[in-house]
Design an enzyme around this catalytic site. Structure first.
Site, PDB file in Angstrom:
ATOM      1  N   LYS A  10      16.619   2.751   9.606  1.00  0.00           N
ATOM      2  CA  LYS A  10      15.647   3.836   9.705  1.00  0.00           C
ATOM      3  C   LYS A  10      16.297   5.196   9.481  1.00  0.00           C
ATOM      4  CE  LYS A  10      11.514   5.301  11.435  1.00  0.00           C
ATOM      5  NZ  LYS A  10      10.615   5.106  10.298  1.00  0.00           N
TER       6      LYS A  10
ATOM      7  N   GLU B 292       9.777  -1.851   0.051  1.00  0.00           N
ATOM      8  CA  GLU B 292      10.577  -1.912   1.276  1.00  0.00           C
ATOM      9  C   GLU B 292      10.245  -3.129   2.126  1.00  0.00           C
ATOM     10  OE1 GLU B 292       9.676   2.081   2.952  1.00  0.00           O
ATOM     11  OE2 GLU B 292      11.844   2.245   3.170  1.00  0.00           O
TER      12      GLU B 292
ATOM     13  N   LYS C 277       6.523   1.694  -0.236  1.00  0.00           N
ATOM     14  CA  LYS C 277       6.130   0.877   0.925  1.00  0.00           C
ATOM     15  C   LYS C 277       6.153  -0.599   0.555  1.00  0.00           C
ATOM     16  CE  LYS C 277       6.641   2.956   3.511  1.00  0.00           C
ATOM     17  NZ  LYS C 277       6.997   4.340   3.505  1.00  0.00           N
TER      18      LYS C 277
ATOM     19  N   ARG D 212      17.763   1.349  13.923  1.00  0.00           N
ATOM     20  CA  ARG D 212      18.860   2.103  13.305  1.00  0.00           C
ATOM     21  C   ARG D 212      19.856   1.208  12.571  1.00  0.00           C
ATOM     22  NH1 ARG D 212      19.218   7.328  15.616  1.00  0.00           N
ATOM     23  NH2 ARG D 212      21.347   7.510  14.867  1.00  0.00           N
TER      24      ARG D 212
HETATM   25  O1  M6R Z   1      14.512  10.293   8.454  1.00  0.00           O
HETATM   26  P1  M6R Z   1      14.254  10.726   7.054  1.00  0.00           P
HETATM   27  O2  M6R Z   1      12.829  11.127   6.821  1.00  0.00           O
HETATM   28  O3  M6R Z   1      15.198  11.772   6.582  1.00  0.00           O
HETATM   29  O4  M6R Z   1      14.529   9.434   6.171  1.00  0.00           O
HETATM   30  C1  M6R Z   1      14.535   9.499   4.781  1.00  0.00           C
HETATM   31  C2  M6R Z   1      14.468   8.119   4.182  1.00  0.00           C
HETATM   32  O5  M6R Z   1      15.595   7.374   4.528  1.00  0.00           O
HETATM   33  C3  M6R Z   1      13.205   7.372   4.638  1.00  0.00           C
HETATM   34  O6  M6R Z   1      12.057   8.087   4.328  1.00  0.00           O
HETATM   35  C4  M6R Z   1      13.136   5.990   3.993  1.00  0.00           C
HETATM   36  O7  M6R Z   1      12.889   6.098   2.613  1.00  0.00           O
HETATM   37  C5  M6R Z   1      12.075   5.164   4.720  1.00  0.00           C
HETATM   38  N1  M6R Z   1      12.554   3.830   4.872  1.00  0.00           N
HETATM   39  C6  M6R Z   1      10.756   5.172   4.032  1.00  0.00           C
HETATM   40  O8  M6R Z   1       9.862   4.237   4.509  1.00  0.00           O
END
Ligand code: M6R
Length: 653
Positions: free
Chosen positions: A648, A535, A532, A30
């Site tokens: 996250k 990131e 991906k 987090r």
């Molecule tokens: O928890 P959520 O699915 O709402 O999160 C949305 C985005 O923050 C999340 O998908 C982010 O892009 C990830 N790091 C993707 O790998």
């Protein structure tokens, strides 16, 4: 964005600090720019604390240097900085002037400046640049005015504006209080021990029975007794929720990274997502009876007989049950539009689900970024159906956008992975859980593929409920069911190609830029593949619809630009092959992921994956892209599970 963990109780082999440190490990996804723990020292009878900038390991190292602790109560925090740099000083916990109150906070206090000025005038000394520190001083202020610890926490909570999940520790009563207004807080009581955390992942090690605090609730734990009230002081009786997560799923289990483990878990999680929800009955006596029943029921509801017959032919035998979904036929047929709201990978999943819904139900779907939607002048009617997709269920942008829609009385449902998360409370038409289990790697993998799968189930459900017929006869139920059942095995086949993908990654990991191209339902997967790579490897990558390449990105193509194509054996394949030829003609290196053997000379690399139905293909095409990104990042030596600057769960705007 931040994570908080608290413990109060007595364990034979561990001090409260050990429990909290362990919990923070599960919450590290987090936020990970600093951390800290405050604990009550039973011997010295006072609150002590350590806080450190950097990863959690820095904090654990500090604690490992001090003698075994005798402590029953502790609160801890893992930070993703918003107000104030990630320094030792700004790390939580924050302590009041007397040293008797410690707090940790997740969220943002919007009126902190006014409160701080007021408290400074009253003589309080502030030592950090954070918004959170006001909470400790405000509680202290109320205690100095003669209030009990609980009353001081309650009155403080009423004064704060913004979003806050707070744990407060009081030296005088040795109790902890937990306050929720916005960010999540989950409690678990086992005997005389109380565990409280930002989400369920640190708690499932101790118990699967948890209590989700609601907004404007305060839990106070003292001497083995838990009291929960509202901010107005009204007692609340809470229900216990049983969580079906397995603690072992939150461990690396021999893999080098959580992300790698979560990629390899996908066949099992996909199966979990559909196995108890989809049934196909064919040719049995029971089935005939079922079909008759369905026919009578629907005929009564006024369906046109011809449509009904072709619908039954097309969908006979496929039974979708989505527990907890309260979307009725009327909701669907009266809905002017279906709008998906999401961010990041969940947004890309929504784009793929849009194709599924349009193909399977013949409905048009709009997909919006949560962060954009709430500031647009988007026309909302009370008959609109909004679907929020969020792994964490805590993404502020997504949830705020859904709140806007809910305020206009629209129908809200959600697809999420986390039971009890904030999005579930917003969903007046129910929740579809992805059943992916805890996802620890910051880059979403199994959450993404299970979202795709749940989106497909939603499309099948909507079609089944509404009887809408887009006229794609090839989408017969037997075919859908057969391909669904085969999906986990096909995913496994791709996972067996891990070494091949590692070899391909070795050729490309020094590249500085990538283009990912796909068409139709594979375009969102190109976006996800590029995300991906960005990131976790910090390599710049762009996802584009393949047909758009000639409208701009082609200018980037030369021998230094690897272009990854997603190629499927469908009516668009010849068009995509033309795009591949265009890249080759400009010296670009082409990697193709394809579900057939395309006749193309001069491909640098071909990743051949099993074939499936187009509406299911995103699930399979995602896997090689995850492995590719993973191996590139591993070769570059980046921090795969906790990439720089990311968290996250993004609970701030
Ligand atoms: O928890 P959520 O699915 O709402 O999160 C949305 C985005 O923050 C999340 O998908 C982010 O892009 C990830 N790091 C993707 O790998």
């Amino acid at each position: 964005m931040c994570g908080i963990m608290g413990f109060s109780g007595n364990l034979k082999n561990e001090s409260s600090v050990g429990v909290v440190l362990n919990g923070l490990k599960s919450l590290e996804y987090r936020g990970y720019d600093s951390s800290g723990i405050a604990y009550y020292d039973n011997d010295d009878r006072l609150i002590k604390y350590i806080k450190k900038s950097g990863k959690l390991i820095n904090l654990s190292n500090e604690f490992s240097c001090i003698a075994p602790l005798n402590s029953d109560v502790a609160i801890g925090h893992i930070r993703w900085a918003t107000h104030g740099k990630p320094t030792d000083e700004n790390a939580h916990p924050h302590i009041d002037c007397s040293g008797n109150i410690a707090i940790v906070h997740n969220g943002i206090i919007e009126n902190y400046a006014a409160l701080k000025n007021k408290l400074i005038k009253k003589g309080h000394r502030f030592t950090t640049e954070t918004d959170s520190e006001v909470i400790a001083h405000l509680i202290e202020d109320y205690i100095s005015a003669g209030k009990s610890f609980y009353e001081a926490v309650r009155l403080t909570s009423c004064e704060l504006l913004g979003a806050f999940a707070v744990l407060a520790l009081d030296a005088a009563s040795r109790s902890i209080a937990a306050v929720k207004f916005g960010p999540p807080l989950v409690l678990a009581q086992k005997g005389d021990n109380l565990y409280v955390a930002s989400d369920i992942s640190p708690l499932i090690e101790y118990t699967n029975d948890v209590i989700f605090l609601k907004n404007s609730e305060i839990a106070c734990f003292y001497d083995g007794k838990l009291d929960i009230t509202t901010f107005k002081g009204k007692k609340v009786n809470k229900t216990i929720t049983k969580i079906d997560w397995d603690a072992s799923r939150a461990a690396k289990s021999g893999f080098s990274h959580f992300m790698q483990k979560e990629i390899f878990e996908q066949p099992a999680r996909i199966l979990d997502a559909f196995s108890s929800r989809v049934m196909f009955n064919e040719g049995t006596k029971d089935n005939v009876i079922n079909l008759n029943k369905i026919k009578i029921k629907r005929a009564k509801k006024g369906f046109n007989e011809n449509t009904q017959n072709s619908f039954n032919e097309a969908f006979a035998g496929l039974d979708i049950s989505l527990e907890g979904l309260k979307l009725t036929k009327n909701d669907i047929v009266n809905s002017p539009k279906i709008v998906f709201i999401a961010c990041g990978s969940s947004y890309y999943a929504s784009l793929a689900i849009k194709y599924m819904m349009e193909t399977i139900c013949g409905l048009s779907v709009i997909v919006e970024y949560g962060s954009e939607f709430r500031y647009e002048n988007f026309p909302i009617s009370q008959n609109d159906i909004f679907v929020g997709i969020s792994q964490s269920g805590e993404t502020a942008d997504t949830n705020s956008a859904l709140e806007v829609a809910k305020a206009k009385r629209a129908k809200i449902l959600s697809i999420t992975n986390v039971p009890g998360s904030q999005i579930t409370g917003l969903s007046n038409k129910g929740v579809i859980y992805t059943h992916a289990g805890p996802e620890v790697g910051v880059a979403s993998t199994k959450a993404f593929t299970t979202q795709l799968l749940c989106g497909l189930l939603l499309a099948l459900y909507v079609r089944e409920k509404s009887g809408f017929m887009p006229g794609y006869q090839w989408l017969n139920p037997r075919n859908i069911f057969k391909n669904l059942v085969e999906l986990p095995k096909k995913m496994e086949k791709i996972l067996f190609m891990d070494e091949t993908l590692k070899d391909i990654a070795k050729k490309y990991y020094k590249s500085s830029n990538f283009l990912y191209l796909g068409r139709g339902i594979l375009y969102p997967i190109a976006l996800e593949g590029a995300l991906k790579l960005k990131e976790i490897s910090y390599i710049h990558a762009e996802g584009y619809p393949a047909g758009e390449m000639k409208h701009g990105p082609i200018a980037l193509v030369d021998e230094n630009m690897p272009v990854l194509f997603l190629l499927s054996n469908n009516m668009l394949s010849t068009k995509t092959i033309s795009n591949i030829e265009e890249v080759k003609a400009r010296g670009g290196r082409v990697i193709a992921v394809a579900d057939y053997e395309p006749e193309i000379d001069g491909l640098s690399d071909l990743i051949r994956i099993p074939e499936t139905l187009e509406v299911l293909s995103p699930v399979l095409y995602t896997v090689p892209l995850q492995l590719f990104a993973y191996h590139i990042a591993a070769l570059k030596g980046t921090d795969i599970d906790q990439p720089r600057n990311l968290a996250k769960s993004v609970t701030v705007e």
